[in-house]
Enzyme design. Structure first.
Site, mmCIF file in Angstrom:
data_model
loop_
_atom_site.group_PDB
_atom_site.id
_atom_site.type_symbol
_atom_site.label_atom_id
_atom_site.label_comp_id
_atom_site.label_asym_id
_atom_site.label_seq_id
_atom_site.Cartn_x
_atom_site.Cartn_y
_atom_site.Cartn_z
ATOM 1 N N ASN A 1 -86.006 9.661 -10.476
ATOM 2 C CA ASN A 1 -85.165 10.634 -11.166
ATOM 3 C C ASN A 1 -85.213 10.378 -12.674
ATOM 4 O O ASN A 1 -85.849 9.421 -13.140
ATOM 5 C CB ASN A 1 -83.726 10.541 -10.643
ATOM 6 C CG ASN A 1 -82.942 11.826 -10.838
ATOM 7 O OD1 ASN A 1 -83.389 12.747 -11.517
ATOM 8 N ND2 ASN A 1 -81.766 11.892 -10.245
ATOM 9 N N GLN B 1 -82.784 11.814 -19.341
ATOM 10 C CA GLN B 1 -82.860 13.096 -20.038
ATOM 11 C C GLN B 1 -81.591 13.441 -20.793
ATOM 12 O O GLN B 1 -81.580 14.359 -21.620
ATOM 13 C CB GLN B 1 -83.152 14.215 -19.038
ATOM 14 C CG GLN B 1 -81.996 14.506 -18.073
ATOM 15 C CD GLN B 1 -82.328 15.549 -17.033
ATOM 16 O OE1 GLN B 1 -83.100 15.281 -16.109
ATOM 17 N NE2 GLN B 1 -81.744 16.735 -17.178
ATOM 18 N N CYS C 1 -85.194 18.375 -17.016
ATOM 19 C CA CYS C 1 -85.735 17.724 -15.819
ATOM 20 C C CYS C 1 -87.158 18.186 -15.537
ATOM 21 O O CYS C 1 -87.999 17.412 -15.066
ATOM 22 C CB CYS C 1 -84.833 17.992 -14.620
ATOM 23 S SG CYS C 1 -84.685 19.748 -14.178
ATOM 24 N N HIS D 1 -82.973 21.230 -9.704
ATOM 25 C CA HIS D 1 -83.332 20.008 -10.401
ATOM 26 C C HIS D 1 -84.767 19.663 -10.039
ATOM 27 O O HIS D 1 -85.279 20.101 -9.001
ATOM 28 C CB HIS D 1 -82.369 18.889 -9.991
ATOM 29 C CG HIS D 1 -82.539 17.603 -10.736
ATOM 30 N ND1 HIS D 1 -82.559 17.536 -12.112
ATOM 31 C CD2 HIS D 1 -82.691 16.322 -10.285
ATOM 32 C CE1 HIS D 1 -82.698 16.268 -12.478
ATOM 33 N NE2 HIS D 1 -82.790 15.517 -11.392
#
Length: 483
Positions: free
Chosen positions: A448, A289, A295, A428
């Site tokens: 992630n 990102q 996120c 997050h």
């Protein structure tokens, strides 16, 4: 030299205010020093003590508290260690005011050797406060002394901050170890394509890198740890800088329409003991990102990609950028919430591919002339604070979760099962793609969106816990539906 003349009564001492509890996103700020409770004797206050008295029992005027706060603000921006010392600063002032600096300072002044780029505020009291207080007492007949002293000290602090790296060099980086760390930094910077605006900035980043390396090595040397830390693309950032640029953008609405999953009757014992949706081909490769606070879009899109695969056996990389540009409920690179992203996809009639609407790393104008390739029918929220409920959901499809990604161990995670202390303020969003057990410890598998240099090629294993869960990950989770 006495702190208080015997002919004058020592000022009354009173309790200091207690600092409020801090959240994981706040920098640690230890109190300057502890004041004795009200009613302390004059002897405790230092009335009959000499220079060697316990500085923790010194009562300094309120303007010195403000001086300490201002000094901390200045030092917060300085290089990690400086060859200038408080002795130098106080001595310069003493010379200007014709005071015997050796008598005033004695053993009570301190250096800035423990000052970090992102360390807790400088511990300027009690010793600095004691020195400054003595100077103030020595010049009490001149009413303007206090303000002049404060101005001079702050000016000198700024001069120290502007000194070249040759003057303000890190004391820890000396000899063979310094050369080794410098070479590691150069190799790391080349690997991650890092460049800096000035030699001073590069020197500062080297010092942060050195601190990060020391933190990593200290953790990895601990016996019986379940995870290791390592260098990644964030290694030249302080934890405060990391929090400001890469987390804090998970923004659930204050009031939300939760949609509980209809799987409360599923018996956990009937579920597979381990599961990894990567092995089923249901997970797209790791994405990055960048510094955009997106996120929420990455975790939502990742879950839609997996849900679409499980429904059609076709794995398609979809567009996060379309959500960032076109979802007006969420805030693009300033943050958002996966549930709102799911709502947008439903109302928009679908989402397009990453190839058709590629990621740019910043918010732009919405391009509405894109084909809608993948549709969803809605979404469901998982029962809050229940590891079993999350396990039931993950057994069906990958699930997006909110998590505290600002923790320093989370930032520097390399491998193993993250466990131990972790903040629980969700800032997050990630995707849970499986679970298992290793060495008797149950864990989740997380995807992630920080690129492959972080973690296990972009993935993480994190301890499975009930209640709020590790890093608060059981508190906010959901997944899209396709039928």
């Amino acid at each position: 030299m006495r702190l208080f003349p015997t002919s004058r009564k020592a000022p009354a001492l009173g309790p200091r205010n207690v600092q409020p509890a801090r959240t994981c996103s706040q920098a640690r700020s230890p109190a300057f020093f502890q004041i004795p409770q009200a009613g302390a004797s004059a002897k405790d206050a230092g009335e009959s003590s000499d220079v060697g008295l316990d500085p923790r029992r010194v009562h300094a005027p309120k303007h010195l508290d403000r001086l300490a706060a201002n000094a901390n603000q200045v030092f917060h921006a300085l290089p990690r260690r400086s060859l200038f010392s408080w002795n130098f600063i106080i001595a310069a002032f003493a010379k200007n005011r014709h005071v015997d600096a050796e008598e005033v300072i004695a053993e009570e002044s301190i250096t800035g050797d423990n000052v970090g780029v992102d360390s807790p505020p400088l511990r300027v009291g009690p010793k600095l406060k004691l020195s400054v207080y003595k100077l103030t007492r020595a010049s009490a007949k001149q009413s303007s002394m206090a303000s002049n002293m404060i101005a001079l000290i702050l000016i000198l602090l700024v001069v120290v901050g502007a000194a070249p790296f040759a003057i303000a060099r890190p004391a820890a980086l000396e000899g063979d170890r310094a050369l080794e760390i410098k070479n590691m930094f150069e190799d790391w910077a080349a690997k991650h394509d890092k460049s800096y605006s000035s030699d001073w900035e590069k020197a500062r980043r080297l010092m942060v890198f050195s601190d990060t390396l020391a933190y990593i090595e200290k953790h990895n040397a601990q016996p019986n740890t379940t995870f290791t830390l390592g260098l990644n693309k964030f290694s030249d950032l302080t934890n405060a800088e990391f929090r400001a640029n890469y987390v804090g953008k998970f923004k659930p609405p204050r009031y939300q329409d939760r949609r509980p999953a209809k799987d409360v009757d599923v018996d956990v014992s009937s579920l597979p003991t381990s599961l990894d949706w990567r092995q089923e081909g249901a997970v797209t490769p790791i994405k990055d990102q960048g510094q955009c606070g997106s996120c929420w879009a990455f975790s939502a899109i990742a879950s839609i990609e997996s849900a679409h695969f499980l429904a059609t056996k076709e794995l398609v990389s979809l567009s996060e950028q379309q959500l960032i540009d076109c979802d007006t409920v969420d805030q693009g690179c300033q943050g958002g919430f996966p549930d709102d992203a799911f709502k947008f996809v439903v109302e928009n009639g679908g989402v397009t591919t990453e190839e058709a609407y590629p990621y740019t790393g910043f918010a732009g104008s919405c391009n509405t002339n894109k084909n809608k390739v993948v549709e969803i029918t809605g979404y469901k929220d998982v029962t809050k604070d229940s590891a079993d409920a999350l396990m039931k959901a993950v057994s069906k499809t990958p699930v997006t979760v909110g998590i505290c990604g600002s923790d320093q161990n989370f930032q520097n995670y390399r491998s193993g099962i993250l466990s131990g202390q972790c903040c629980n303020s969700r800032d997050h969003a990630v995707l849970v793609i499986g679970y298992g057990t290793e060495g008797g410890m149950p864990y989740w598998i997380i995807k992630n969106s920080w690129g492959t240099s972080w973690g296990e090629d972009g993935f993480m294993k994190i301890k499975k816990k009930d209640g709020e869960g590790m890093c608060g990950m059981n508190g906010q989770s959901s997944y899209p539906t396709t039928s």
